[in-house]
Design a protein around this motif. Sequence first.
Motif, PDB file in Angstrom:
ATOM      1  N   ARG A   1     -28.729 -23.872  98.923  1.00 24.18           N
ATOM      2  CA  ARG A   1     -29.890 -24.747  98.748  1.00 24.18           C
ATOM      3  C   ARG A   1     -31.091 -24.252  99.553  1.00 24.18           C
ATOM      4  O   ARG A   1     -32.223 -24.282  99.073  1.00 24.18           O
ATOM      5  N   ASP A   2     -30.864 -23.808 100.789  1.00 28.41           N
ATOM      6  CA  ASP A   2     -31.981 -23.400 101.645  1.00 28.41           C
ATOM      7  C   ASP A   2     -32.111 -21.883 101.779  1.00 28.41           C
ATOM      8  O   ASP A   2     -32.826 -21.390 102.643  1.00 28.41           O
ATOM      9  N   GLY A   3     -31.404 -21.144 100.917  1.00 28.01           N
ATOM     10  CA  GLY A   3     -31.572 -19.692 100.943  1.00 28.01           C
ATOM     11  C   GLY A   3     -31.060 -19.054 102.214  1.00 28.01           C
ATOM     12  O   GLY A   3     -31.675 -18.097 102.722  1.00 28.01           O
ATOM     13  N   LEU A   4     -29.953 -19.548 102.771  1.00 34.10           N
ATOM     14  CA  LEU A   4     -29.391 -18.983 103.995  1.00 34.10           C
ATOM     15  C   LEU A   4     -28.755 -17.617 103.684  1.00 34.10           C
ATOM     16  O   LEU A   4     -27.611 -17.536 103.258  1.00 34.10           O
TER      17      LEU A   4
ATOM     18  N   ALA B   1     -34.047 -13.440 100.687  1.00 36.54           N
ATOM     19  CA  ALA B   1     -35.093 -14.454 100.572  1.00 36.54           C
ATOM     20  C   ALA B   1     -35.429 -15.091 101.909  1.00 36.54           C
ATOM     21  O   ALA B   1     -36.581 -15.422 102.182  1.00 36.54           O
ATOM     22  N   MET B   2     -34.411 -15.311 102.768  1.00 37.70           N
ATOM     23  CA  MET B   2     -34.634 -15.881 104.085  1.00 37.70           C
ATOM     24  C   MET B   2     -33.680 -15.227 105.065  1.00 37.70           C
ATOM     25  O   MET B   2     -32.644 -14.698 104.672  1.00 37.70           O
ATOM     26  N   HIS B   3     -34.048 -15.310 106.373  1.00 37.67           N
ATOM     27  CA  HIS B   3     -33.162 -14.734 107.382  1.00 37.67           C
ATOM     28  C   HIS B   3     -32.690 -15.863 108.296  1.00 37.67           C
ATOM     29  O   HIS B   3     -31.883 -16.682 107.902  1.00 37.67           O
ATOM     30  N   ASN B   4     -33.217 -15.947 109.499  1.00 37.23           N
ATOM     31  CA  ASN B   4     -32.809 -17.005 110.434  1.00 37.23           C
ATOM     32  C   ASN B   4     -33.897 -18.057 110.593  1.00 37.23           C
ATOM     33  O   ASN B   4     -34.006 -18.683 111.632  1.00 37.23           O
ATOM     34  N   SER B   5     -34.694 -18.230 109.568  1.00 37.07           N
ATOM     35  CA  SER B   5     -35.818 -19.173 109.625  1.00 37.07           C
ATOM     36  C   SER B   5     -35.556 -20.302 108.635  1.00 37.07           C
ATOM     37  O   SER B   5     -36.206 -20.415 107.598  1.00 37.07           O
ATOM     38  N   HIS B   6     -34.603 -21.138 108.976  1.00 37.17           N
ATOM     39  CA  HIS B   6     -34.058 -22.129 108.053  1.00 37.17           C
ATOM     40  C   HIS B   6     -35.114 -23.140 107.614  1.00 37.17           C
ATOM     41  O   HIS B   6     -35.670 -23.876 108.421  1.00 37.17           O
ATOM     42  N   GLY B   7     -35.352 -23.159 106.318  1.00 35.01           N
ATOM     43  CA  GLY B   7     -36.318 -24.091 105.761  1.00 35.01           C
ATOM     44  C   GLY B   7     -37.749 -23.599 105.754  1.00 35.01           C
ATOM     45  O   GLY B   7     -38.616 -24.219 105.130  1.00 35.01           O
ATOM     46  N   LEU B   8     -38.026 -22.488 106.430  1.00 36.94           N
ATOM     47  CA  LEU B   8     -39.409 -22.027 106.569  1.00 36.94           C
ATOM     48  C   LEU B   8     -39.935 -21.337 105.313  1.00 36.94           C
ATOM     49  O   LEU B   8     -41.095 -20.917 105.281  1.00 36.94           O
ATOM     50  N   TRP B   9     -39.097 -21.219 104.282  1.00 43.68           N
ATOM     51  CA  TRP B   9     -39.606 -20.707 103.007  1.00 43.68           C
ATOM     52  C   TRP B   9     -40.696 -21.627 102.453  1.00 43.68           C
ATOM     53  O   TRP B   9     -41.532 -21.197 101.640  1.00 43.68           O
ATOM     54  N   LYS B  10     -40.709 -22.861 102.926  1.00 50.36           N
ATOM     55  CA  LYS B  10     -41.705 -23.831 102.451  1.00 50.36           C
ATOM     56  C   LYS B  10     -43.078 -23.614 103.078  1.00 50.36           C
ATOM     57  O   LYS B  10     -44.066 -24.195 102.633  1.00 50.36           O
ATOM     58  N   HIS B  11     -43.169 -22.790 104.123  1.00 47.89           N
ATOM     59  CA  HIS B  11     -44.460 -22.572 104.790  1.00 47.89           C
ATOM     60  C   HIS B  11     -45.401 -21.797 103.867  1.00 47.89           C
ATOM     61  O   HIS B  11     -45.005 -20.792 103.268  1.00 47.89           O
TER      62      HIS B  11
END
Length: 464
Positions: free
Chosen positions: A76-79, A15-25
């Motif tokens: 929580r942040d999909g790390l 779901a996410m890689h090294n872009s912490h929190g950027l799933w919200k973009h």
Amino acid sequence: MSKQIILNAFELNGAMHNSHGLWKHPQNQRHRGYKDLDYWIQLAKLLEKGKFDAVFFADVLGIYDVYQKSKAPSIRDGLQVPLNDPALLVSAMASVTEHLSFAVTVSTTYEAPFSNARRFSTLDHLTKGRIAWNVVTSYLPNAARNFGLQDMIKHDERYKIADEYLDVSYKLWESSWEDGAIIEDREAHTLVDPEKVHEINHEGTYFKVEGPHLSEPSIQRTPVIYQAGTSESGREFAAKHAECIFVGGPTPERIRFYAHDIRKRAETHGRNPENIKILSFLNVIVAETTEAAEEKYKEYNNLWSPNAAKAQYGASGYDLAEYEELDPALPFEYTKATEGGHYKAATLTKDSAKKLTVGDALNRFETIDRNSYIVGNPREVADAIQYQFEVSGVDGFNLNHLVTPYDLEAFIDLVVPVLQERGLYKKEYANGTLREKLFPQGVSVLPDDHPGAKCRLPLPVNQE
């Protein structure tokens, strides 16, 4: 022709890689699309359009749970969770591309060499020689517990296991099947000549494998070997085995130091340093104008998750939550050895450009670290990439991207043409396997000076 940049897209089947929190973009498609094969097929086509050499799939086998002694900040942040198997994407992505290659991460600590060897032979067959194996030893405590261990195997022992793991793998790939074993003799009712298929009978400290290898030889036989590690054990392992080595550092000069050290170590193993490519990480935020790029940086910063960034640093073995209660003016230092990732630990200590206070170290995670990102218009970004390329002496980069595929599209549309204009980046792919593309002077199989090539000779029974 002058040296040109090797470029990989740094990826993860999650779901996410090294872009912490950027799933919200709003432009981010990753956290929804990663489960959909069409998402990966379109990404493969995009990367081939941009003449990327490979897509590099990172992978982990557990959840980051060192920070706050909890899995919650990561989940929580999909790390790097939820996370799927990257190897299962390769066939589909290869089917819609002709040149794009694929580097897949597999750990030597938790997977058996016999099944892993078949996996990579299969992928090499199906991609017609466009496959690489990123060898890792795994650094997450949760991964160890997921595979039935109470504690992580110690850092240096993990590399000893990896060394023997590679030895077993080379025997399976290089010596188990002779060339010409498939004879298709209808009159003799023989598809495969049994005299040309051999057991390997490996008995070592960590592994006992009879063989033979179940797969017939693929185009490359042994996949291209990738590895990353700046610890003493990591560099020694890379110098012996790896063909492409990822090196991190705070400055181009520090990266050059590590690259020089690894190449010198390779010579002690009887290897030609020219048979090694050094890669480092590349972080870019680009837009058509400097002002637009700065606005994009601010926009990304507003969505950034400091807790996810701190949780990822837990791979070092150190819990930053233990420092959050300290006086920020105190020197930032470690008081114990770690069995985690030494590269992560080094970023705030020996590889830092200056000695950090506790406050300095913690502030590194509060925002996107501007010092590690290139932000600007296409020519400004190309200037900075060229500087890093020339001063560090690397052969190429793993390109990180914060919003996917939005940032990859921007890089391909805006930066690639400038690099091509300067002769720093290819306009067309060369033909051949991944190994032939990386080392045009060579062939599709391992060079003769590689330790794996020595396994082409007949092995005595029970050789370790």
